[in-house]
Every structure is written in C-alpha cells, then in structure tokens.
Write a protein that holds these residues in place. Structure first.
Motif, mmCIF file in Angstrom:
data_model
loop_
_atom_site.group_PDB
_atom_site.id
_atom_site.type_symbol
_atom_site.label_atom_id
_atom_site.label_comp_id
_atom_site.label_asym_id
_atom_site.label_seq_id
_atom_site.Cartn_x
_atom_site.Cartn_y
_atom_site.Cartn_z
ATOM 1 N N HIS A 32 -112.288 21.225 38.090
ATOM 2 C CA HIS A 32 -112.511 22.212 37.023
ATOM 3 C C HIS A 32 -111.366 23.214 36.938
ATOM 4 C CE1 HIS A 32 -116.412 20.722 38.247
ATOM 5 N NE2 HIS A 32 -116.897 21.089 37.090
ATOM 6 N N CYS A 55 -126.079 23.628 34.443
ATOM 7 C CA CYS A 55 -125.605 22.805 35.568
ATOM 8 C C CYS A 55 -126.774 22.201 36.343
ATOM 9 C CB CYS A 55 -124.746 23.653 36.498
ATOM 10 S SG CYS A 55 -124.191 22.735 37.938
ATOM 11 N N SER A 57 -126.754 20.679 39.113
ATOM 12 C CA SER A 57 -126.593 20.816 40.565
ATOM 13 C C SER A 57 -126.674 22.266 41.026
ATOM 14 C CB SER A 57 -125.239 20.254 41.004
ATOM 15 O OG SER A 57 -125.081 18.945 40.557
ATOM 16 N N CYS A 59 -124.465 24.505 40.948
ATOM 17 C CA CYS A 59 -123.315 24.772 41.813
ATOM 18 C C CYS A 59 -122.332 25.773 41.204
ATOM 19 C CB CYS A 59 -122.608 23.472 42.180
ATOM 20 S SG CYS A 59 -121.944 22.573 40.789
ATOM 21 N N CYS A 84 -121.103 19.404 42.990
ATOM 22 C CA CYS A 84 -120.904 19.005 41.592
ATOM 23 C C CYS A 84 -121.028 17.486 41.438
ATOM 24 C CB CYS A 84 -119.520 19.469 41.160
ATOM 25 S SG CYS A 84 -119.062 18.935 39.513
ATOM 26 N N VAL A 85 -121.657 17.064 40.337
ATOM 27 C CA VAL A 85 -121.764 15.629 40.058
ATOM 28 C C VAL A 85 -120.829 15.222 38.904
ATOM 29 C CG1 VAL A 85 -124.099 15.410 40.954
ATOM 30 C CG2 VAL A 85 -123.772 15.973 38.550
ATOM 31 N N TYR A 86 -120.001 16.157 38.465
ATOM 32 C CA TYR A 86 -118.969 15.890 37.450
ATOM 33 C C TYR A 86 -119.570 15.327 36.155
ATOM 34 C CZ TYR A 86 -116.024 17.077 41.252
ATOM 35 O OH TYR A 86 -115.463 17.781 42.274
ATOM 36 N N CYS A 87 -120.669 15.930 35.766
ATOM 37 C CA CYS A 87 -121.335 15.468 34.547
ATOM 38 C C CYS A 87 -120.677 16.038 33.292
ATOM 39 C CB CYS A 87 -122.812 15.864 34.574
ATOM 40 S SG CYS A 87 -123.074 17.653 34.659
ATOM 41 N N GLY A 88 -119.996 17.176 33.429
ATOM 42 C CA GLY A 88 -119.333 17.792 32.275
ATOM 43 C C GLY A 88 -120.249 18.661 31.423
ATOM 44 N N CYS A 90 -121.298 21.620 31.948
ATOM 45 C CA CYS A 90 -120.808 23.008 31.897
ATOM 46 C C CYS A 90 -119.775 23.144 30.781
ATOM 47 C CB CYS A 90 -120.226 23.417 33.242
ATOM 48 S SG CYS A 90 -119.031 22.246 33.907
#
Ligand code: SF4
Ligand code: SF4
Length: 164
Positions: A32, A55, A57, A59, A84-88, A90
């Motif tokens: 990020h 978010c 998670s 986080c 973070c699960v990097y889902c995007g 956010c």
C-alpha cells in the motif's frame, strides 16, 4: 515412462530468486501507499475512516484529532500488512483516492513490527513506487477511474497568505 523421458529434456522452470525476478502481473495488488498531495506535500487522506470500516481484516488503524477549524488532522495511519488479504477494498472505498496499492509485492522482514506500515512509511511508498512514470501508469490504468470520479469531492483549498 514416455512422460518422464520427455521431461528429462525440457528446461527447468525454477527461477533463482532473488537474482532472477519476475515482473509482476499487470494490476497486481501489492504494498500500500498513501497518496502524497502534490500541492501540500502531505497525505491526501482526510481521516474519514471509510477504508478502515470496509477492511475485512480490520488491519487499518487511523487516529485523528480536531484542528483549529474543527477539521480532522490525520495523526496516525497504520496498516498491519501481515493481516492484510490484499483485497483492494480500502482503495475502492476511499472517496478521495488517498490510499492505493502498488505493484511491489516482494518485501520481507524478520520481525512483525517491520510489517506495520506507518503513515510516514506509506507516504515513502508513494514516493518510491509512484514517483516515476511506471508507477503513475499503473495508477492511471488500474485505479484512475475512481480518482477522477471523486476528484471534485476534494475539500476546497484554504486561502493562504496573499490570496486575498
Ligand atoms: S487490501 Fe483489503 S485487507 Fe488489505 S488493508 Fe485494504 S481492505 Fe484491508
Ligand atoms: S477512506 Fe481515504 S480519506 Fe478516508 S481515511 Fe481511508 S484513506 Fe483516508
């Protein structure tokens, strides 16, 4: 046996990381960054906490205080990238296009603390990964529509000295 023999003469696909690195796939969601406002040099984030609310998670940790005109001052903005699960989500939730994900995914560390990215570190990530043309192209290609859609929602710039 035929299959085994065939594979005996095919070149190996193993890459000798880190000396041999693969380019990230287009649109990869990596580390990020907080967008640095080109006018003020500060984070474009206004501390609305929408990203933290979205978010899954939990986080993202945001700490704000009240300014002189009751505007929010962003004191701390932290992302625990280990959770973070990097889902995007956010990035998609932010109405100001103030948080983005870079293509940089190969980062490592020896302690948990190294993966807790603070506001200053996230701003450094912006300078490092979006300062050059390639980073900007990535941003324009994968996140730009949202940044444009909401650019009108940015707070009006306060008049500075000599503006009157
Ligand atoms: S990418 Fe997803 S999990 Fe990671 S900080 Fe953003 S919303 Fe949270
Ligand atoms: S949604 Fe955007 S403006 Fe709001 S706190 Fe998150 S990064 Fe900042």
């Amino acid at each position: 046996m035929a299959l085994t023999m065939k594979h005996l003469f095919t070149p190996p696909v193993t890459r000798q990381y880190p000396s041999e690195k693969r380019e990230p796939f287009p649109g990869s969601r990596g580390l990020h960054a907080l967008v640095r406002d080109s006018e003020t040099g500060e984070a474009a984030c206004v501390g609305c906490c929408l990203c933290a609310a979205m978010c899954p998670s939990e986080c993202i940790h945001i700490y704000t205080s009240d300014g002189d005109d009751h505007e929010k001052i962003l004191d701390r903005y932290e992302i625990d990238t280990l959770r973070c699960v990097y889902c995007g989500f956010c990035v998609e939730a932010c109405p100001y296009g103030a948080v983005v994900m870079s293509e940089h995914f190969a980062y490592s560390g020896y302690t948990r603390e190294e993966f807790l990215y603070t506001k200053d570190q996230l701003l450094d990530n912006w300078d490092q990964h979006f300062g050059e043309k390639k980073g900007q192209q990535y941003l324009d290609r994968f996140w730009r529509p949202r940044r444009d859609d909401f650019s009108a929602a940015r707070p009006a710039k306060k008049p500075g000295r000599g503006d009157e």
